[in-house]
Write an enzyme that holds these catalytic residues in place. Structure first.
Site, PDB file in Angstrom:
ATOM      1  CG  ASP A 139      -0.079   2.627  13.213  1.00 59.86           C
ATOM      2  OD1 ASP A 139       1.358   2.094  14.073  1.00 59.86           O
ATOM      3  OD2 ASP A 139      -1.175   1.413  12.999  1.00 59.86           O
ATOM      4  CD  GLN A 140      -0.280   0.914   5.122  1.00 62.73           C
ATOM      5  OE1 GLN A 140       0.441   0.603   5.082  1.00 62.73           O
ATOM      6  NE2 GLN A 140      -0.422   1.616   4.368  1.00 62.73           N
TER       7      GLN A 140
END
Length: 206
Positions: free
Chosen positions: A83-84
């Site tokens: 994820d970011q």
């Protein structure tokens, strides 16, 4: 049992994502992977853990949630969750909902430095066996409304799929004055630490 991709052998790997960009990075590195989309509501997870988390911590929690969600489908398999998040001046910025929202967000980020936090988690038989986070600091140049309008028109719908409204490997590079950080972190998957860990655990033989 191992899978083979070219000259690289490794144990089975699953990416808990349908992101073509992340899958493309792994495959370009010579890994054969299966993808499985995690069935989670990211905003609900974020609401449950609270709004005072650092972007790096939130990215790690979301990566963990994705990998854990997919893991029951695959026994004896390493599941990669990624994820970011994007933060700027204490605010977590999410993907734009539409063109108008994207224009508004880009104009707000104009002239500011924001931080991309990328997280990776590996789960094996329900247990987290490795995790990693890294950050990149992105300074946007001062953008005019006219340029932003042209940019949005030229890059949609892809720009709506990125947390910052840009792909650095494409026209998004025109948005920036300077960048401090790893290229793969900016793309949302810190590839080199992952490959190093896979080699250290003899999951990847190269």
């Amino acid at each position: 049992m191992t899978t083979t991709y070219g000259e690289f052998q490794h144990a089975p790997l699953v990416l808990a994502s349908k992101s073509p960009a992340r899958a493309g990075l792994l495959r370009a590195a010579g890994l054969k992977i299966t993808t499985a989309e995690a069935d989670i509501d990211e905003r609900s997870v974020e609401a449950a853990v609270g709004s005072d988390l650092e972007g790096e911590d939130l990215a790690l929690i979301l990566a963990q949630a994705k990998a854990a969600n997919v893991a029951p489908q695959f026994a004896d398999t390493h599941i990669i969750g990624a994820d970011q998040t994007l933060t700027c001046e204490g605010r977590i910025i999410h993907k734009a909902e539409d063109d108008q929202d994207l224009r508004k967000k880009l104009l707000w980020l104009s002239g500011r430095t924001h931080t991309l936090s990328a997280a990776l988690v590996v789960v094996y038989n329900g247990e987290t066996v490795w995790q990693h986070t890294s950050q990149a600091h992105m300074t946007m140049r001062i953008l005019t409304p006219e340029f932003v309008g042209r940019y949005v028109a030229a890059t949609r719908p892809d720009s709506l799929d990125s947390v910052g409204g840009y792909q650095l490997e494409g026209p998004g590079s025109q948005l920036f004055d300077s960048i401090d950080g790893d290229y793969f972190t900016i793309l949302g998957l810190p590839l080199l630490p992952l490959l190093a860990w896979l080699r250290s655990e003899k999951i990847l033989i190269s």
